[in-house]
Each structure stands twice: as C-alpha cells, then as structure tokens.
Design a protein around this motif. Sequence first.
Motif, PDB file in Angstrom:
ATOM      1  N   HIS A  15      -1.415  15.055   1.459  1.00 54.08           N
ATOM      2  CA  HIS A  15      -2.629  15.076   0.642  1.00 54.08           C
ATOM      3  C   HIS A  15      -3.689  15.961   1.290  1.00 54.08           C
ATOM      4  O   HIS A  15      -4.397  16.719   0.607  1.00 54.08           O
ATOM      5  CB  HIS A  15      -3.166  13.647   0.484  1.00 54.08           C
ATOM      6  CG  HIS A  15      -4.364  13.548  -0.405  1.00 54.08           C
ATOM      7  ND1 HIS A  15      -5.649  13.630   0.096  1.00 54.08           N
ATOM      8  CD2 HIS A  15      -4.481  13.391  -1.751  1.00 54.08           C
ATOM      9  CE1 HIS A  15      -6.503  13.517  -0.909  1.00 54.08           C
ATOM     10  NE2 HIS A  15      -5.830  13.369  -2.033  1.00 54.08           N
ATOM     11  N   THR A  54      -5.872   3.055   2.409  1.00 52.01           N
ATOM     12  CA  THR A  54      -4.611   3.352   3.088  1.00 52.01           C
ATOM     13  C   THR A  54      -4.818   3.510   4.584  1.00 52.01           C
ATOM     14  O   THR A  54      -4.037   2.997   5.391  1.00 52.01           O
ATOM     15  CB  THR A  54      -3.983   4.636   2.507  1.00 52.01           C
ATOM     16  OG1 THR A  54      -3.802   4.482   1.096  1.00 52.01           O
ATOM     17  CG2 THR A  54      -2.641   4.920   3.159  1.00 52.01           C
ATOM     18  N   THR A 108       1.951   1.708  -3.444  1.00 53.23           N
ATOM     19  CA  THR A 108       0.811   2.058  -4.299  1.00 53.23           C
ATOM     20  C   THR A 108       0.479   3.541  -4.244  1.00 53.23           C
ATOM     21  O   THR A 108       0.175   4.162  -5.274  1.00 53.23           O
ATOM     22  CB  THR A 108      -0.429   1.229  -3.901  1.00 53.23           C
ATOM     23  OG1 THR A 108      -0.138  -0.163  -4.051  1.00 53.23           O
ATOM     24  CG2 THR A 108      -1.627   1.595  -4.764  1.00 53.23           C
ATOM     25  N   ILE A 109       0.525   4.140  -3.051  1.00 50.71           N
ATOM     26  CA  ILE A 109       0.137   5.550  -2.907  1.00 50.71           C
ATOM     27  C   ILE A 109       1.320   6.507  -3.067  1.00 50.71           C
ATOM     28  O   ILE A 109       1.144   7.720  -2.942  1.00 50.71           O
ATOM     29  CB  ILE A 109      -0.529   5.800  -1.535  1.00 50.71           C
ATOM     30  CG1 ILE A 109       0.462   5.599  -0.385  1.00 50.71           C
ATOM     31  CG2 ILE A 109      -1.762   4.931  -1.374  1.00 50.71           C
ATOM     32  CD1 ILE A 109      -0.050   6.046   0.963  1.00 50.71           C
ATOM     33  N   SER A 110       2.497   5.967  -3.320  1.00 48.88           N
ATOM     34  CA  SER A 110       3.669   6.838  -3.463  1.00 48.88           C
ATOM     35  C   SER A 110       3.517   7.743  -4.688  1.00 48.88           C
ATOM     36  O   SER A 110       3.058   7.292  -5.743  1.00 48.88           O
ATOM     37  CB  SER A 110       4.946   6.004  -3.583  1.00 48.88           C
ATOM     38  OG  SER A 110       4.895   5.162  -4.714  1.00 48.88           O
ATOM     39  N   MET A 154       3.203   6.339   5.067  1.00 48.50           N
ATOM     40  CA  MET A 154       1.799   6.516   4.681  1.00 48.50           C
ATOM     41  C   MET A 154       1.165   7.697   5.415  1.00 48.50           C
ATOM     42  O   MET A 154       0.348   8.428   4.842  1.00 48.50           O
ATOM     43  CB  MET A 154       1.009   5.228   4.945  1.00 48.50           C
ATOM     44  CG  MET A 154       1.287   4.127   3.936  1.00 48.50           C
ATOM     45  SD  MET A 154       0.156   2.713   4.083  1.00 48.50           S
ATOM     46  CE  MET A 154       0.860   1.864   5.493  1.00 48.50           C
ATOM     47  N   ASN A 213       8.005   4.782  -6.607  1.00 48.55           N
ATOM     48  CA  ASN A 213       7.067   4.727  -7.727  1.00 48.55           C
ATOM     49  C   ASN A 213       7.461   3.686  -8.779  1.00 48.55           C
ATOM     50  O   ASN A 213       6.604   3.044  -9.383  1.00 48.55           O
ATOM     51  CB  ASN A 213       6.964   6.113  -8.378  1.00 48.55           C
ATOM     52  CG  ASN A 213       5.904   6.143  -9.466  1.00 48.55           C
ATOM     53  OD1 ASN A 213       4.722   5.929  -9.215  1.00 48.55           O
ATOM     54  ND2 ASN A 213       6.342   6.405 -10.698  1.00 48.55           N
ATOM     55  N   LEU A 259      -0.529  10.891   3.577  1.00 49.56           N
ATOM     56  CA  LEU A 259      -1.900  11.317   3.876  1.00 49.56           C
ATOM     57  C   LEU A 259      -1.925  12.759   4.383  1.00 49.56           C
ATOM     58  O   LEU A 259      -2.828  13.532   4.053  1.00 49.56           O
ATOM     59  CB  LEU A 259      -2.519  10.386   4.923  1.00 49.56           C
ATOM     60  CG  LEU A 259      -2.850   8.958   4.473  1.00 49.56           C
ATOM     61  CD1 LEU A 259      -3.337   8.121   5.651  1.00 49.56           C
ATOM     62  CD2 LEU A 259      -3.887   8.962   3.361  1.00 49.56           C
ATOM     63  N   GLN A 272       0.827  -1.213   0.000  1.00 53.71           N
ATOM     64  CA  GLN A 272       0.000   0.000   0.000  1.00 53.71           C
ATOM     65  C   GLN A 272       0.856   1.257   0.000  1.00 53.71           C
ATOM     66  O   GLN A 272       0.512   2.257  -0.645  1.00 53.71           O
ATOM     67  CB  GLN A 272      -0.947  -0.007   1.202  1.00 53.71           C
ATOM     68  CG  GLN A 272      -1.992   1.086   1.178  1.00 53.71           C
ATOM     69  CD  GLN A 272      -2.951   0.952   0.007  1.00 53.71           C
ATOM     70  OE1 GLN A 272      -3.121  -0.128  -0.546  1.00 53.71           O
ATOM     71  NE2 GLN A 272      -3.567   2.054  -0.384  1.00 53.71           N
ATOM     72  N   GLU A 308      -8.877   5.030  -2.450  1.00 52.32           N
ATOM     73  CA  GLU A 308      -7.460   4.765  -2.191  1.00 52.32           C
ATOM     74  C   GLU A 308      -7.047   5.271  -0.811  1.00 52.32           C
ATOM     75  O   GLU A 308      -6.314   4.606  -0.071  1.00 52.32           O
ATOM     76  CB  GLU A 308      -6.606   5.429  -3.275  1.00 52.32           C
ATOM     77  CG  GLU A 308      -5.147   4.994  -3.253  1.00 52.32           C
ATOM     78  CD  GLU A 308      -4.354   5.603  -4.386  1.00 52.32           C
ATOM     79  OE1 GLU A 308      -4.090   6.809  -4.337  1.00 52.32           O
ATOM     80  OE2 GLU A 308      -3.998   4.868  -5.327  1.00 52.32           O
ATOM     81  N   LYS A 309      -7.550   6.460  -0.463  1.00 52.88           N
ATOM     82  CA  LYS A 309      -7.226   7.026   0.847  1.00 52.88           C
ATOM     83  C   LYS A 309      -7.847   6.196   1.961  1.00 52.88           C
ATOM     84  O   LYS A 309      -7.217   5.945   3.004  1.00 52.88           O
ATOM     85  CB  LYS A 309      -7.745   8.467   0.921  1.00 52.88           C
ATOM     86  CG  LYS A 309      -7.398   9.171   2.227  1.00 52.88           C
ATOM     87  CD  LYS A 309      -7.940  10.584   2.242  1.00 52.88           C
ATOM     88  CE  LYS A 309      -7.653  11.286   3.566  1.00 52.88           C
ATOM     89  NZ  LYS A 309      -8.222  12.654   3.603  1.00 52.88           N
ATOM     90  N   LYS A 328       5.996   0.081  -8.377  1.00 57.15           N
ATOM     91  CA  LYS A 328       4.555  -0.157  -8.381  1.00 57.15           C
ATOM     92  C   LYS A 328       4.170  -1.371  -9.219  1.00 57.15           C
ATOM     93  O   LYS A 328       3.498  -2.289  -8.757  1.00 57.15           O
ATOM     94  CB  LYS A 328       3.809   1.081  -8.896  1.00 57.15           C
ATOM     95  CG  LYS A 328       3.656   2.180  -7.862  1.00 57.15           C
ATOM     96  CD  LYS A 328       2.794   3.303  -8.394  1.00 57.15           C
ATOM     97  CE  LYS A 328       2.671   4.420  -7.352  1.00 57.15           C
ATOM     98  NZ  LYS A 328       1.825   5.538  -7.810  1.00 57.15           N
TER      99      LYS A 328
END
Length: 305
Positions: free
Chosen positions: A205, A227, A104-106, A198, A113, A202, A101, A223-224, A116
């Motif tokens: 973001h 996470t 994935t969110i990187s 993470m 990245n 977050l 995860q 996605e958030k 992935k």
Amino acid sequence: MSSVRIILNFLSGFGVLANIFLLVFYTFIILCHRPKPTDMISCQLTFIHIVLLITGPDIWLWDIFESLNIDNDFKCKTTFYINRMMRSLSICITCLLGVFQAVTISPSSSLLNKFKYKLKKYMISAFLFIWSFNLPFTCHRIIYSGAFTNVSETKQMKATKFCSLFSMNHIIRALILTVATSRDVFLVGLMLATSAYMVIILFRHKRQHKHLHSLSHLKASPEKRATQTILLLVVFFVVMYWVDFIISFTAILLRMYDPVILSIQKFVMNVYPTITPLIQISSDNRIINMLKHMQSLCHHIFKWR
C-alpha cells in the motif's frame, strides 16, 4: 509489603483502570453506536485482561480472599484455574484479532477475501467455541494445585508463597504438555503468519501511494491505523509469550520457582494486559476525540464558574 509487590500492585492497578476505561468505552460503542467488527473482539480481550490482572499470583484477589478468611486451598485452586484460563483465552482472542484484521485488509484478488463476510457472520460462534474449549482445558489446575505445605514431604513444586503444584502422573503430564504446546505453537505461528501478511499488505500500500503527495494521502487511513495497532499488539504478545515460556521452562527444570524468577515472571505476565489498553487508547481516534471533547467541556464548565 516488599518493593517488588508494590511495583506489581501498581502495575496491576494501573492496568485494571486502563482496561476498565476501555471496556466501558467498547460497551457503550457496541450498545449505542455502530461498532467496528473488531470492537467486539477488543471488548472481550479487555474483559479477559481485567480478570487476568486481578487474579495474578499474590496480587488483588489474594488479599480479598484473606480478608474473608477463605481456605488457602480454595484460594489456590480458584486463582490458578481462573488465571490460567484467562491466559489461554488471551492468546486465543489475540490470535483471532490478528486473523480478523488480516482478512479484513486483504485485497479483492486474495484468497482470504472470500472469508471477509463469513468471519463477521460466525464471530459469535467463534467466541463460543473459544470459551467452550478453554473452560475445560485448564481443569487440571483445580486438581493439581493447592495450598503449599512442605516441599520435602509432599514433593510439591512451590509456585507462589502460599501455593504449589502437585506432582502428576508422567503420562498425564506429557499429554497436557503436548496438547498445550501444540495449541500455543499453532496460535503463535498463526499470529506470526498474519503479522507477516499484514506487513506485506502495508508495504504494498505504501509503494502504491508513494508517488502521491496530497495531504489526504499523507494521513493514515483508519483501516491502516487499525492494522498497525493490531500488528503491534500481536507482535508484542508473541515477544512476551516467549519470554514467559523461557522463564516457565527454566522453573520446571529447577523444580521450583526461585523468588527472583517468580518476580520476573509476574512482571512479564502483567506487562501485556497493562500495555495493551494504552496502545489501543492512543491509536483510536474515537477515544482521542472523546477525551478532547470531555476536556473542552470541563474547561467551559470551570470557565463559567
């Protein structure tokens, strides 16, 4: 049956049912729909937790074996081996879920990245490696565990009502402890690192979108939400792991498992695999929508009747 065992059996039964529901859901999604990359990891983790719960000390599998009149020594070796192997797999798969995860969110500018698509490509290989590593890793439980007889004569360390751990060579014990501790420290450290990463993602973001007030941005993206769920699971696992570690270390120092210490450890061991499916069910919109649809369908059926 004591009140403690009733509580443990209830906790285990509830956890098994919740995990079976989740396992059926993930299996259906994987076979019949387009699954998320994390669904395969969560499906495997759910299966591990089912086995972990039914092989817990003095719980379900013991009663089944007893009704089949199976030798106590075989019961001890089998349950200890399977349970310890599942615990090892649980920490590995939970760590894999957190790492996946985090990657994935990187953001595209991150060094993570580029991993992935590689993670998705080699996921099956990662599963095979984890299982292949853990199957022989806990084999010493078969050799150094057995039916409890008499502590004063055989110098066994009583682990449960019917089971004990045999004394082993100091070199072998030191080697096993070193390897096991090194693995756990590495995995827990990796979980903490991915959790911190993470949280930073977050937080960034949230700062980027705090000036936006439209309803579309007030709702958390899938996605958030995923996470946040995985972050909660990882942090919860780390807390339960350290509580269990402290209890086990205390028992080793005392050279025996006091009934109170043993009861607390059993409860701690069952909390994570029981709470995990509840967190996943309550945070997955697919499951919530499915339950709402089933509720609406049942309402219409009873209405027509």
